[in-house]
Design a protein around this motif. Structure first.
Motif, mmCIF file in Angstrom:
data_model
loop_
_atom_site.group_PDB
_atom_site.id
_atom_site.type_symbol
_atom_site.label_atom_id
_atom_site.label_comp_id
_atom_site.label_asym_id
_atom_site.label_seq_id
_atom_site.Cartn_x
_atom_site.Cartn_y
_atom_site.Cartn_z
ATOM 1 N N UNK A 1 54.263 51.345 62.806
ATOM 2 C CA UNK A 1 55.196 50.634 63.791
ATOM 3 C C UNK A 1 56.479 51.522 63.701
ATOM 4 N N UNK A 2 57.045 51.762 64.872
ATOM 5 C CA UNK A 2 58.192 52.555 64.959
ATOM 6 C C UNK A 2 59.494 51.840 65.073
ATOM 7 N N UNK A 3 60.491 52.090 64.646
ATOM 8 C CA UNK A 3 61.646 51.097 64.695
ATOM 9 C C UNK A 3 63.067 51.894 64.897
ATOM 10 N N UNK A 4 63.824 51.601 65.773
ATOM 11 C CA UNK A 4 65.042 52.320 65.994
ATOM 12 C C UNK A 4 66.176 51.631 65.250
ATOM 13 N N UNK A 5 67.256 51.961 64.845
ATOM 14 C CA UNK A 5 68.359 51.576 64.261
ATOM 15 C C UNK A 5 69.550 52.128 64.415
ATOM 16 N N UNK A 6 70.803 51.461 64.083
ATOM 17 C CA UNK A 6 72.097 51.945 64.189
ATOM 18 C C UNK A 6 72.914 52.211 63.169
ATOM 19 N N UNK A 7 73.701 53.036 63.053
ATOM 20 C CA UNK A 7 74.564 53.138 61.815
ATOM 21 C C UNK A 7 75.701 53.783 62.254
#
Length: 123
Positions: free
Chosen positions: A93-99
């Motif tokens: 499962x591929x997740x995008x994320x913000x930082x």
């Protein structure tokens, strides 16, 4: 708050390609560095790639370097992950994320996460 929605996952044969997209809404997308992570069954979530807020700097995990490309379009509030030469071990499962931190591979430094999109690579 930033809301992230991934898409583009699916089933592909080994050697094939997929492009994942992650659309952001809420606070100013261009203020954030973005990252992609993945998690296979029974394994920890793994860093895949990251991109700076401007798109000028990119970073990759060892397992995907040379095969995957991260990019972003701030006008469309979207970050992409182009995946080429896919292998069965890319199944996850591929997740995008913000930082607010540029170039980090640490999960704890990402403040916002999407729900994930499944990528399955058959042999």
């Amino acid at each position: 708050q930033v809301q992230l929605v991934e898409s583009g996952g699916g089933l592909v044969q080994a050697g094939g390609s997929l492009r994942l997209s992650c659309v952001a809404s809420g606070r100013t997308f261009s203020s954030y560095a973005m990252g992609w992570f993945r998690q296979a069954p029974g394994k920890e979530r793994e860093f895949v790639a990251a991109i700076s807020w401007s798109g000028g700097s990119t970073y990759y995990g060892h397992a995907v370097k040379g095969r995957f490309t991260i990019s972003r379009d701030n006008a469309k509030n979207t970050v992409y992950l182009q995946m080429n030469s896919l292998k069965p071990e890319d199944t996850a499962v591929y997740y995008c994320a913000a930082s607010v931190v540029t170039g980090t591979s640490s999960r704890s430094e990402y403040d916002y996460w999407g729900q994930g999109t499944q990528v399955t690579v058959s042999s």
